[in-house]
Design a protein around this motif. Sequence first.
Motif, short mmCIF file in Angstrom:
data_model
loop_
_atom_site.label_atom_id
_atom_site.label_comp_id
_atom_site.label_asym_id
_atom_site.label_seq_id
_atom_site.Cartn_x
_atom_site.Cartn_y
_atom_site.Cartn_z
N UNK A 32 74.47 -20.31 13.31
CA UNK A 32 74.15 -20.89 12.01
C UNK A 32 73.05 -21.93 12.03
N UNK A 33 72.51 -22.23 13.20
CA UNK A 33 71.50 -23.29 13.29
C UNK A 33 70.10 -22.74 13.02
N UNK A 34 69.35 -23.48 12.20
CA UNK A 34 67.95 -23.12 11.99
C UNK A 34 67.16 -23.42 13.27
N UNK A 35 66.15 -22.61 13.54
CA UNK A 35 65.38 -22.74 14.76
C UNK A 35 64.00 -23.34 14.47
N UNK A 36 63.55 -24.21 15.35
CA UNK A 36 62.20 -24.74 15.25
C UNK A 36 61.73 -25.19 16.63
N UNK A 37 60.52 -25.71 16.71
CA UNK A 37 59.92 -26.06 18.00
C UNK A 37 60.68 -27.15 18.73
N UNK A 38 61.47 -27.95 18.02
CA UNK A 38 62.25 -28.99 18.69
C UNK A 38 63.27 -28.38 19.65
N UNK A 39 63.68 -27.13 19.37
CA UNK A 39 64.68 -26.48 20.21
C UNK A 39 64.15 -26.08 21.58
N UNK A 40 62.84 -26.07 21.76
CA UNK A 40 62.30 -25.58 23.03
C UNK A 40 61.64 -26.68 23.85
N UNK A 41 61.92 -27.92 23.55
CA UNK A 41 61.27 -29.01 24.28
C UNK A 41 61.58 -28.95 25.77
N UNK A 42 62.87 -28.79 26.12
CA UNK A 42 63.24 -28.71 27.53
C UNK A 42 62.67 -27.46 28.18
N UNK A 43 62.76 -26.34 27.46
CA UNK A 43 62.24 -25.09 28.00
C UNK A 43 60.74 -25.17 28.21
N UNK A 44 60.07 -25.85 27.33
CA UNK A 44 58.61 -26.00 27.45
C UNK A 44 58.25 -26.79 28.70
N UNK A 45 58.97 -27.87 28.94
CA UNK A 45 58.70 -28.67 30.15
C UNK A 45 58.96 -27.85 31.40
N UNK A 46 60.06 -27.10 31.39
CA UNK A 46 60.40 -26.28 32.55
C UNK A 46 59.33 -25.21 32.78
N UNK A 47 58.91 -24.54 31.72
CA UNK A 47 57.91 -23.48 31.85
C UNK A 47 56.60 -24.04 32.42
#
Length: 248
Positions: A104-119
């Motif tokens: 039920x959660x809306x998705x946006x770029x804030x959701x990938x902050x950790x993933x972005x750092x890892x990538x």
Amino acid sequence: MDAEETQVMARTGQFTTTVTWETSVRGRVASAIDRFSGPLADLAERDANDGDTRMLVADFFSVGLNFSKFQDLTTEYRTSGDSIDYAIVLEGELFAPIEVRRIGQDLDLRNIQMARRLAVDEGADWIFLTNGRVWRVYHLRPDPGGGAPQPVTVVDVDLLDEESYERNVDGLFHLTRESVEHGRLDALRRWREAVEPAPLAGALLSDEVVAAVRGQLRAASEHPGHLGEDDEIRRVLTEGVIPRGLLG
């Protein structure tokens, strides 16, 4: 026969038909969407938590996208003490971190902050983000100025949007292991870049397009004897059709 043209032979009665790997994979993706539509709707109706959504997502990666839960998916990556839900590892290297949010959660770029750092730390170019219903895939585009790579959306589908069924199949097809191996996901990324406003503006001013426009205008003109000039068409395009900010 190269990898791109690998074919599967299927015999039906007296007839033998040839099915390309793409047709087979698209069929598997469509079947997975059909199979998971009921469970997805149930999760959405009860606003299931992150854990229940992650279980469904892991199953879809395995059944629909053909990533092995035991060889291709891992939960071992951590960044700054925070865990990434999953990651795709191919040939021993990180291909893409995966972030999963409750359905039920809306998705946006804030959701990938950790993933972005890892990538960035691991040299990966892709990030997957999903809540089970919506699937988004970002490509980390290098910054020409030397700054941090910027996430650009390449795939964005909603599996509970029944009117977008074919679009959903096509989007998820590009996320399959086979499409990754055949370079289809990266080809889609290049196409997305090609149809951005600036490249399209450049294409409109190319010799081939301007000549085609001149021919079309001559055919529609009441005075077809006048040849017209390419420079005149370019002037109108640059002064009145294409926004100035796109022309550099």
